[in-house]
Write a protein that holds these residues in place. Structure first.
Motif, PDB file in Angstrom:
ATOM      1  N   ALA A 180       0.799  -1.220   0.000  1.00  0.00           N
ATOM      2  CA  ALA A 180       0.000   0.000   0.000  1.00  0.00           C
ATOM      3  C   ALA A 180       0.832   1.271   0.000  1.00  0.00           C
ATOM      4  CB  ALA A 180      -0.927  -0.002   1.216  1.00  0.00           C
ATOM      5  N   SER A 181       1.933   1.259   0.737  1.00  0.00           N
ATOM      6  CA  SER A 181       2.743   2.475   0.840  1.00  0.00           C
ATOM      7  C   SER A 181       3.305   2.905  -0.506  1.00  0.00           C
ATOM      8  CB  SER A 181       3.888   2.263   1.842  1.00  0.00           C
ATOM      9  OG  SER A 181       4.695   1.167   1.453  1.00  0.00           O
ATOM     10  N   GLN A 182       3.423   1.966  -1.450  1.00  0.00           N
ATOM     11  CA  GLN A 182       3.943   2.312  -2.767  1.00  0.00           C
ATOM     12  C   GLN A 182       3.009   3.249  -3.527  1.00  0.00           C
ATOM     13  OE1 GLN A 182       7.073   1.424  -3.805  1.00  0.00           O
ATOM     14  NE2 GLN A 182       7.208   0.643  -1.696  1.00  0.00           N
ATOM     15  N   VAL A 183       1.737   3.250  -3.153  1.00  0.00           N
ATOM     16  CA  VAL A 183       0.778   4.157  -3.776  1.00  0.00           C
ATOM     17  C   VAL A 183       1.244   5.600  -3.651  1.00  0.00           C
ATOM     18  CG1 VAL A 183      -1.574   5.085  -3.567  1.00  0.00           C
ATOM     19  CG2 VAL A 183      -1.192   2.611  -3.464  1.00  0.00           C
ATOM     20  N   PHE A 184       1.885   5.912  -2.519  1.00  0.00           N
ATOM     21  CA  PHE A 184       2.275   7.294  -2.243  1.00  0.00           C
ATOM     22  C   PHE A 184       3.449   7.769  -3.104  1.00  0.00           C
ATOM     23  CE2 PHE A 184      -0.177   6.053   1.406  1.00  0.00           C
ATOM     24  CZ  PHE A 184      -0.880   7.193   1.724  1.00  0.00           C
TER      25      PHE A 184
ATOM     26  N   ALA B 165       2.715   6.094  10.637  1.00  0.00           N
ATOM     27  CA  ALA B 165       3.485   5.028  11.290  1.00  0.00           C
ATOM     28  C   ALA B 165       2.962   3.635  10.964  1.00  0.00           C
ATOM     29  CB  ALA B 165       3.505   5.241  12.805  1.00  0.00           C
ATOM     30  N   HIS B 166       1.694   3.504  10.600  1.00  0.00           N
ATOM     31  CA  HIS B 166       1.136   2.191  10.265  1.00  0.00           C
ATOM     32  C   HIS B 166       1.756   1.619   8.991  1.00  0.00           C
ATOM     33  CE1 HIS B 166      -1.434   5.501   8.929  1.00  0.00           C
ATOM     34  NE2 HIS B 166      -1.697   4.811   7.831  1.00  0.00           N
ATOM     35  N   PHE B 167       2.408   2.476   8.197  1.00  0.00           N
ATOM     36  CA  PHE B 167       3.101   2.000   7.005  1.00  0.00           C
ATOM     37  C   PHE B 167       4.565   1.623   7.280  1.00  0.00           C
ATOM     38  CE2 PHE B 167      -0.056   4.909   4.844  1.00  0.00           C
ATOM     39  CZ  PHE B 167      -0.791   3.892   4.258  1.00  0.00           C
ATOM     40  N   PHE B 168       5.067   1.974   8.463  1.00  0.00           N
ATOM     41  CA  PHE B 168       6.478   1.734   8.777  1.00  0.00           C
ATOM     42  C   PHE B 168       6.703   0.279   9.203  1.00  0.00           C
ATOM     43  CE2 PHE B 168       6.787   6.359  10.587  1.00  0.00           C
ATOM     44  CZ  PHE B 168       6.564   6.869   9.334  1.00  0.00           C
ATOM     45  N   ARG B 169       7.961  -0.151   9.138  1.00  0.00           N
ATOM     46  CA  ARG B 169       8.374  -1.352   9.869  1.00  0.00           C
ATOM     47  C   ARG B 169       8.601  -0.858  11.299  1.00  0.00           C
ATOM     48  NH1 ARG B 169      11.346  -1.722   5.160  1.00  0.00           N
ATOM     49  NH2 ARG B 169      13.318  -1.231   6.197  1.00  0.00           N
ATOM     50  N   VAL B 170       7.603  -1.061  12.117  1.00  0.00           N
ATOM     51  CA  VAL B 170       7.493  -0.325  13.375  1.00  0.00           C
ATOM     52  C   VAL B 170       8.652  -0.598  14.329  1.00  0.00           C
ATOM     53  CG1 VAL B 170       6.038   0.107  15.388  1.00  0.00           C
ATOM     54  CG2 VAL B 170       4.995  -0.240  13.153  1.00  0.00           C
ATOM     55  N   ASP B 171       9.098  -1.833  14.419  1.00  0.00           N
ATOM     56  CA  ASP B 171      10.199  -2.139  15.342  1.00  0.00           C
ATOM     57  C   ASP B 171      11.479  -1.407  14.943  1.00  0.00           C
ATOM     58  OD1 ASP B 171      10.326  -3.661  13.039  1.00  0.00           O
ATOM     59  OD2 ASP B 171      11.108  -5.453  14.037  1.00  0.00           O
ATOM     60  N   GLU B 172      11.749  -1.327  13.645  1.00  0.00           N
ATOM     61  CA  GLU B 172      12.944  -0.618  13.174  1.00  0.00           C
ATOM     62  C   GLU B 172      12.811   0.889  13.390  1.00  0.00           C
ATOM     63  OE1 GLU B 172      14.287  -1.819   9.233  1.00  0.00           O
ATOM     64  OE2 GLU B 172      13.202  -3.715   9.465  1.00  0.00           O
ATOM     65  N   PHE B 173      11.620   1.425  13.123  1.00  0.00           N
ATOM     66  CA  PHE B 173      11.392   2.843  13.354  1.00  0.00           C
ATOM     67  C   PHE B 173      11.533   3.191  14.831  1.00  0.00           C
ATOM     68  CE2 PHE B 173       8.172   6.051  14.639  1.00  0.00           C
ATOM     69  CZ  PHE B 173       8.800   7.172  14.119  1.00  0.00           C
TER      70      PHE B 173
END
Length: 271
Positions: A2-6, A115-123
């Motif tokens: 989904a994040s690729q849409v942006f 943040a829901h698009f992030f790899r949250v643990d790495e962020f």
């Protein structure tokens, strides 16, 4: 993903024009938290991660000496630069999981509806690295649903919007799970002891029904629907438009509707 849409230039423009307003209530909550935790110390540096076209970056500018907006999408950053008129605001293309920022240098690390698009643990690990002592992290989002109020038509209008979200959910990825649990899953990952999760923050604003139709087009789930099947997506949009018109009657285009949404916010401070 989904994040690729942006990364799409056309969608970036749609998102900038038609996404619903930011939550001033949440922004004020973030600023109050930071000012309280910094104990009156000057606020020098804020970083807005997943900044998009600068929707939250610009409002942060009056409160910090310098604000840096970071997004992985070049298309979004190009638009942000196009609309930036502030000397203390700059933008950079970079991923949330590998921030090009020095250790212990940031007063506020902010992520609004991103943040829901992030790899949250790495962020989260990056957040701990870049924050100053007593520096603050704020991640906040929007519950993907809304109630609409207008005279005695509120129930019928809200039913239509509920059906809109039901269709859009069919085109969501796993990022939707973070949204639906009001970021509780993100809160649990953040490795800071001083943290809090605030849910069900009520936000109300007015929109016309044509603006609501435009907002639907600015939701990433609709864009995925459009990529999968242009004909069905456009037909869906026309059907929703007709239903609004049928409910509101001949003055549909000029009516101002109250839209109620819920925001939520994770706040944390580095010891």
């Amino acid at each position: 993903m989904a994040s690729q849409v942006f990364k799409n230039k056309t969608f970036s423009s749609v998102y900038h024009k038609y996404m619903i307003p930011i939550s001033k209530e949440t922004l004020n909550m973030v600023l109050s938290f930071v000012q309280g935790k910094r104990n009156g110390q000057p606020l020098e540096m804020a970083v807005d991660v997943g900044c998009g076209t600068g929707r939250y970056t610009i409002p942060l500018a009056p409160h910090f000496k310098k604000v840096l907006g970071i997004d992985f999408s070049k298309a979004q950053i190009n638009l942000a630069n196009q609309y930036n008129l502030l000397d203390n605001v700059s933008y950079m293309v970079a991923p949330a999981e590998k921030l090009p920022i020095e250790n212990d240098s940031v007063d506020l690390l902010n992520a609004g509806l991103a943040a829901h698009f992030f790899r949250v643990d790495e962020f989260a690990s990056e957040a701990v690295r870049v924050l100053k002592k007593k520096g603050c992290l704020a991640v906040h989002g929007l519950y993907p649903a809304c109630d609409i109020e207008y005279k005695d038509l509120s129930h019928d209008l809200t039913v239509v919007m509920s059906e809109v979200w039901k269709i859009l959910y069919q085109h969501a990825d796993k990022s939707k799970d973070h949204l639906l649990c009001q970021y509780e899953s993100i809160y649990e990952v953040i490795p800071l002891k001083d943290k809090q999760l605030i849910t069900d923050i009520p936000v109300k604003f007015q929109m016309s029904f044509p603006e609501i139709i435009e907002f639907i087009q600015a939701v990433y789930m609709f864009q995925i629907f459009l990529e999968k099947d242009v004909k069905k997506a456009e037909q869906f949009l026309k059907q929703i438009e007709k239903r609004f018109q049928d409910i509101l009657g001949e003055n549909a285009d000029s009516v101002r509707l109250n839209v109620n949404v819920k925001h939520y916010c994770v706040l944390a401070r580095k010891d």
